[in-house]
Design a protein around this motif. Structure first.
Motif, PDB file in Angstrom:
ATOM      1  N   ALA A 216       0.841  -1.200   0.000  1.00 37.05           N
ATOM      2  CA  ALA A 216       0.000   0.000   0.000  1.00 37.05           C
ATOM      3  C   ALA A 216       0.874   1.247   0.000  1.00 37.05           C
ATOM      4  O   ALA A 216       0.910   2.022   0.953  1.00 37.05           O
ATOM      5  CB  ALA A 216      -0.936  -0.008   1.206  1.00 37.05           C
ATOM      6  N   ASN A 217       1.607   1.446  -1.088  1.00 32.24           N
ATOM      7  CA  ASN A 217       2.462   2.625  -1.225  1.00 32.24           C
ATOM      8  C   ASN A 217       2.050   3.407  -2.463  1.00 32.24           C
ATOM      9  O   ASN A 217       1.196   2.971  -3.246  1.00 32.24           O
ATOM     10  CB  ASN A 217       3.939   2.215  -1.293  1.00 32.24           C
ATOM     11  CG  ASN A 217       4.193   1.163  -2.360  1.00 32.24           C
ATOM     12  OD1 ASN A 217       3.906   1.378  -3.536  1.00 32.24           O
ATOM     13  ND2 ASN A 217       4.714   0.003  -1.957  1.00 32.24           N
ATOM     14  N   SER A 218       2.688   4.534  -2.650  1.00 28.68           N
ATOM     15  CA  SER A 218       2.296   5.424  -3.750  1.00 28.68           C
ATOM     16  C   SER A 218       2.533   4.789  -5.114  1.00 28.68           C
ATOM     17  O   SER A 218       1.715   4.949  -6.041  1.00 28.68           O
ATOM     18  CB  SER A 218       3.076   6.742  -3.654  1.00 28.68           C
ATOM     19  OG  SER A 218       2.781   7.406  -2.445  1.00 28.68           O
ATOM     20  N   THR A 219       3.626   4.042  -5.260  1.00 22.94           N
ATOM     21  CA  THR A 219       3.934   3.441  -6.556  1.00 22.94           C
ATOM     22  C   THR A 219       2.901   2.391  -6.951  1.00 22.94           C
ATOM     23  O   THR A 219       2.364   2.399  -8.060  1.00 22.94           O
ATOM     24  CB  THR A 219       5.338   2.803  -6.518  1.00 22.94           C
ATOM     25  OG1 THR A 219       6.306   3.789  -6.157  1.00 22.94           O
ATOM     26  CG2 THR A 219       5.698   2.226  -7.876  1.00 22.94           C
ATOM     27  N   THR A 220       2.608   1.476  -6.011  1.00 22.29           N
ATOM     28  CA  THR A 220       1.623   0.432  -6.296  1.00 22.29           C
ATOM     29  C   THR A 220       0.252   1.036  -6.567  1.00 22.29           C
ATOM     30  O   THR A 220      -0.451   0.636  -7.510  1.00 22.29           O
ATOM     31  CB  THR A 220       1.539  -0.553  -5.118  1.00 22.29           C
ATOM     32  OG1 THR A 220       2.837  -1.081  -4.844  1.00 22.29           O
ATOM     33  CG2 THR A 220       0.587  -1.689  -5.426  1.00 22.29           C
ATOM     34  N   SER A 221      -0.134   2.002  -5.737  1.00 19.51           N
ATOM     35  CA  SER A 221      -1.443   2.619  -5.909  1.00 19.51           C
ATOM     36  C   SER A 221      -1.540   3.352  -7.241  1.00 19.51           C
ATOM     37  O   SER A 221      -2.584   3.313  -7.909  1.00 19.51           O
ATOM     38  CB  SER A 221      -1.715   3.594  -4.755  1.00 19.51           C
ATOM     39  OG  SER A 221      -1.688   2.931  -3.511  1.00 19.51           O
ATOM     40  N   PHE A 222      -0.459   4.011  -7.637  1.00 17.96           N
ATOM     41  CA  PHE A 222      -0.472   4.731  -8.920  1.00 17.96           C
ATOM     42  C   PHE A 222      -0.687   3.767 -10.077  1.00 17.96           C
ATOM     43  O   PHE A 222      -1.533   4.004 -10.949  1.00 17.96           O
ATOM     44  CB  PHE A 222       0.836   5.500  -9.104  1.00 17.96           C
ATOM     45  CG  PHE A 222       0.984   6.115 -10.472  1.00 17.96           C
ATOM     46  CD1 PHE A 222       0.381   7.321 -10.772  1.00 17.96           C
ATOM     47  CD2 PHE A 222       1.712   5.458 -11.474  1.00 17.96           C
ATOM     48  CE1 PHE A 222       0.507   7.884 -12.038  1.00 17.96           C
ATOM     49  CE2 PHE A 222       1.833   6.018 -12.735  1.00 17.96           C
ATOM     50  CZ  PHE A 222       1.232   7.228 -13.018  1.00 17.96           C
ATOM     51  N   TRP A 223       0.077   2.672 -10.109  1.00 17.58           N
ATOM     52  CA  TRP A 223      -0.026   1.753 -11.239  1.00 17.58           C
ATOM     53  C   TRP A 223      -1.352   1.006 -11.245  1.00 17.58           C
ATOM     54  O   TRP A 223      -1.899   0.706 -12.313  1.00 17.58           O
ATOM     55  CB  TRP A 223       1.153   0.782 -11.238  1.00 17.58           C
ATOM     56  CG  TRP A 223       2.432   1.443 -11.662  1.00 17.58           C
ATOM     57  CD1 TRP A 223       3.523   1.694 -10.894  1.00 17.58           C
ATOM     58  CD2 TRP A 223       2.723   1.969 -12.966  1.00 17.58           C
ATOM     59  NE1 TRP A 223       4.488   2.335 -11.625  1.00 17.58           N
ATOM     60  CE2 TRP A 223       4.028   2.519 -12.902  1.00 17.58           C
ATOM     61  CE3 TRP A 223       2.028   2.024 -14.162  1.00 17.58           C
ATOM     62  CZ2 TRP A 223       4.632   3.108 -14.003  1.00 17.58           C
ATOM     63  CZ3 TRP A 223       2.627   2.618 -15.263  1.00 17.58           C
ATOM     64  CH2 TRP A 223       3.910   3.150 -15.183  1.00 17.58           C
ATOM     65  N   LEU A 224      -1.883   0.692 -10.071  1.00 17.54           N
ATOM     66  CA  LEU A 224      -3.202   0.049 -10.033  1.00 17.54           C
ATOM     67  C   LEU A 224      -4.282   0.998 -10.542  1.00 17.54           C
ATOM     68  O   LEU A 224      -5.148   0.604 -11.330  1.00 17.54           O
ATOM     69  CB  LEU A 224      -3.518  -0.399  -8.608  1.00 17.54           C
ATOM     70  CG  LEU A 224      -2.733  -1.603  -8.084  1.00 17.54           C
ATOM     71  CD1 LEU A 224      -3.064  -1.844  -6.619  1.00 17.54           C
ATOM     72  CD2 LEU A 224      -3.044  -2.851  -8.909  1.00 17.54           C
ATOM     73  N   MET A 225      -4.242   2.256 -10.101  1.00 18.64           N
ATOM     74  CA  MET A 225      -5.210   3.232 -10.579  1.00 18.64           C
ATOM     75  C   MET A 225      -5.011   3.515 -12.062  1.00 18.64           C
ATOM     76  O   MET A 225      -5.981   3.686 -12.814  1.00 18.64           O
ATOM     77  CB  MET A 225      -5.082   4.521  -9.771  1.00 18.64           C
ATOM     78  CG  MET A 225      -6.067   5.614 -10.171  1.00 18.64           C
ATOM     79  SD  MET A 225      -7.799   5.116 -10.001  1.00 18.64           S
ATOM     80  CE  MET A 225      -7.948   5.101  -8.214  1.00 18.64           C
ATOM     81  N   PHE A 226      -3.756   3.537 -12.500  1.00 14.07           N
ATOM     82  CA  PHE A 226      -3.462   3.751 -13.921  1.00 14.07           C
ATOM     83  C   PHE A 226      -4.044   2.612 -14.760  1.00 14.07           C
ATOM     84  O   PHE A 226      -4.640   2.846 -15.820  1.00 14.07           O
ATOM     85  CB  PHE A 226      -1.956   3.847 -14.131  1.00 14.07           C
ATOM     86  CG  PHE A 226      -1.546   4.077 -15.557  1.00 14.07           C
ATOM     87  CD1 PHE A 226      -1.587   5.346 -16.112  1.00 14.07           C
ATOM     88  CD2 PHE A 226      -1.118   3.011 -16.350  1.00 14.07           C
ATOM     89  CE1 PHE A 226      -1.212   5.559 -17.431  1.00 14.07           C
ATOM     90  CE2 PHE A 226      -0.737   3.219 -17.671  1.00 14.07           C
ATOM     91  CZ  PHE A 226      -0.788   4.490 -18.212  1.00 14.07           C
ATOM     92  N   GLY A 227      -3.890   1.371 -14.284  1.00 13.86           N
ATOM     93  CA  GLY A 227      -4.450   0.239 -15.010  1.00 13.86           C
ATOM     94  C   GLY A 227      -5.958   0.281 -15.062  1.00 13.86           C
ATOM     95  O   GLY A 227      -6.572  -0.004 -16.105  1.00 13.86           O
ATOM     96  N   PHE A 228      -6.595   0.647 -13.949  1.00 14.48           N
ATOM     97  CA  PHE A 228      -8.054   0.751 -13.925  1.00 14.48           C
ATOM     98  C   PHE A 228      -8.533   1.835 -14.892  1.00 14.48           C
ATOM     99  O   PHE A 228      -9.507   1.634 -15.633  1.00 14.48           O
ATOM    100  CB  PHE A 228      -8.521   1.065 -12.506  1.00 14.48           C
ATOM    101  CG  PHE A 228     -10.007   1.047 -12.325  1.00 14.48           C
ATOM    102  CD1 PHE A 228     -10.662  -0.102 -11.924  1.00 14.48           C
ATOM    103  CD2 PHE A 228     -10.771   2.187 -12.558  1.00 14.48           C
ATOM    104  CE1 PHE A 228     -12.032  -0.134 -11.759  1.00 14.48           C
ATOM    105  CE2 PHE A 228     -12.144   2.171 -12.399  1.00 14.48           C
ATOM    106  CZ  PHE A 228     -12.778   1.002 -11.991  1.00 14.48           C
ATOM    107  N   ALA A 229      -7.854   2.973 -14.893  1.00 19.89           N
ATOM    108  CA  ALA A 229      -8.236   4.067 -15.794  1.00 19.89           C
ATOM    109  C   ALA A 229      -8.021   3.671 -17.255  1.00 19.89           C
ATOM    110  O   ALA A 229      -8.825   4.030 -18.128  1.00 19.89           O
ATOM    111  CB  ALA A 229      -7.441   5.326 -15.458  1.00 19.89           C
ATOM    112  N   MET A 230      -6.962   2.919 -17.532  1.00 18.08           N
ATOM    113  CA  MET A 230      -6.709   2.478 -18.904  1.00 18.08           C
ATOM    114  C   MET A 230      -7.795   1.530 -19.391  1.00 18.08           C
ATOM    115  O   MET A 230      -8.261   1.633 -20.529  1.00 18.08           O
ATOM    116  CB  MET A 230      -5.340   1.798 -18.988  1.00 18.08           C
ATOM    117  CG  MET A 230      -4.161   2.757 -18.931  1.00 18.08           C
ATOM    118  SD  MET A 230      -4.026   3.799 -20.414  1.00 18.08           S
ATOM    119  CE  MET A 230      -3.660   2.565 -21.669  1.00 18.08           C
ATOM    120  N   VAL A 231      -8.189   0.585 -18.531  1.00 14.83           N
ATOM    121  CA  VAL A 231      -9.242  -0.362 -18.921  1.00 14.83           C
ATOM    122  C   VAL A 231     -10.557   0.375 -19.167  1.00 14.83           C
ATOM    123  O   VAL A 231     -11.261   0.118 -20.160  1.00 14.83           O
ATOM    124  CB  VAL A 231      -9.416  -1.444 -17.827  1.00 14.83           C
ATOM    125  CG1 VAL A 231     -10.645  -2.298 -18.124  1.00 14.83           C
ATOM    126  CG2 VAL A 231      -8.177  -2.314 -17.745  1.00 14.83           C
TER     127      VAL A 231
END
Length: 412
Positions: A216-231
């Motif tokens: 639960a850090n900024s890097t993981t959260s960024f990429w998870l949110m980025f993937g959700f937004a991309m989908v």
């Protein structure tokens, strides 16, 4: 027999007689039923029970007056078309709108309304209420009233963000599936069935246990949110670009930039653990939105005007934006309210279990768990955040019921 008991029954009987004399059948049945119930409760519980009934009836009457006044206020400031719709709203829907408005004001202006900070220790543990602390202190000496005010911002905002995420993904997928059909519709349908087959609470606990803790850090959260937004954005690109290669390239380039900016913005508003919680909620509830949207859009896409638009050469994005979505708005708005209730209760439940919003951020679910010890001593303070959760859920359901009634086309 006390003066209170005599006055109580006299007032009820007088109100019943007046309602009967003026031929107000509904009011007569309501007041005289209350008289009969009060008579039975008075025999069983005495004057103390009657006082409880009188307080409950008074609170209901006060709520009705507040709802009526708020509805008239909305009618006065609304446009003519909106005012016409608001006049048909029952008092329950008006009361729900008033509660939602109150929560919104508390959440937006929490730093100015709350007398202390949400994590500020100002007293000893479980200190009694006084002139400075309206509801006393919690287990760490923080002001309970201030934390409840801040909880309106944190809990409701996180639940609202999760509902928006679920709705964006589920509604776009449902509209595109109904418009495209074929294997694309089947793949999305079976994927949603798989996710829905897992109980929401168990799924949330599993996902939070995987992505919580050290992840639960900024890097993981960024990429998870980025993937959700991309989908989610990819569904828009599929609908808009169709078979045009240049449109695909331009759309993907724009999508990458928008997804990155959106992910950074979410991390600015929420901390990394809250971003992960929002994503988990969005994934869990998006299949429900997909199923409803697919069903509603499926009834619209077979209409003659859709076939006429296809014969004119209109693309999928035009059909979704100009033909299908405007004719599906009413049930989707009602579904948004229902999904918000489900998400709100899930977030509060996860916080109660210690996996939702993390300390020291104020949250109603965690406040119930942290101060549950007070119930053993007859203090109902821990029930106040629980009542805040229940009140908002009931209020949203009141408004949703009215909207469903309007969208169904039924007449009173």
């Amino acid at each position: 027999m006390s003066i209170f008991v005599i006055g109580y029954y006299t007032l009820l009987l007088a109100a019943s007689c007046l309602a009967a004399y003026f031929n107000k059948r509904t009011w007569f049945l309501l007041v005289f039923s209350l008289t009969l119930v009060s008579f039975i409760l008075g025999i069983v519980g005495g004057a103390s029970m009657l006082r409880g009934v009188a307080i409950a009836a008074g609170m209901l009457a006060l709520s009705a007056m507040v709802a009526y006044a708020f509805r008239e206020f909305l009618i006065a400031i609304a446009s003519n078309d909106m005012a016409k719709e608001l006049r048909t709203a029952p008092l329950t829907a008006a009361f729900g709108m008033f509660v939602i408005f109150t929560y919104a004001i508390a959440g937006i202006f929490a730093p100015w309304i709350a007398p202390f900070g949400e994590a500020e220790v100002i007293s000893t543990a479980f200190a009694a209420p006084d002139g400075d602390m309206l509801l006393g202190a919690d287990q760490l000496g923080r002001d309970m009233f201030s934390r409840i005010i801040y909880g309106a911002r944190n809990t409701v905002a996180l639940a609202l963000a999760g509902t928006v995420m679920a709705f964006l993904l589920g509604a776009l997928a449902g509209l595109l599936a109904a418009t495209t059909g074929g294997w694309f519709d089947q793949v999305l349908g079976r994927t949603s069935d798989v996710i829905m087959s897992i109980p929401s609470l168990i799924f949330a606990l599993l996902m939070l246990s995987i992505f919580g803790g050290a992840l639960a850090n900024s890097t993981t959260s960024f990429w998870l949110m980025f993937g959700f937004a991309m989908v989610t954005g990819l569904l828009v690109v599929v609908a808009k670009a169709e078979n045009n290669v240049l449109s695909w390239l331009v759309g993907l380039a724009i999508l990458v930039g928008v997804s990155a900016a959106f992910s950074l913005g979410m991390l600015t508003i929420f901390n990394p653990s809250e971003v992960i919680l929002i994503l988990v909620v969005g994934v869990i509830y998006s299949p429900r939105v997909f199923r409803l949207t697919r069903a509603v859009a499926g009834n619209v896409v077979v209409m003659d005007y859709i076939e006429a638009a296809k014969l004119r050469g209109e693309g999928k994005w035009y059909l979704i934006r100009r033909e299908i979505l405007p004719n599906s708005t009413a049930p989707l708005i009602a579904e948004f309210g229902l999904e918000f209730c489900f998400v709100f209760l899930l977030v509060a439940g996860l916080s109660f279990l210690g996996l939702g919003i993390q300390p020291p951020t104020a949250d109603w679910g965690s406040m119930v768990r942290e101060n549950a010890t007070l119930i053993s001593f007859g203090d109902i303070t821990p029930l106040i955040p629980a009542a805040a959760i229940a009140l908002l859920t009931v209020a949203v359901n009141f408004v949703v019921d009215w909207m469903l009634h309007r969208s169904s086309g039924l007449k009173d």
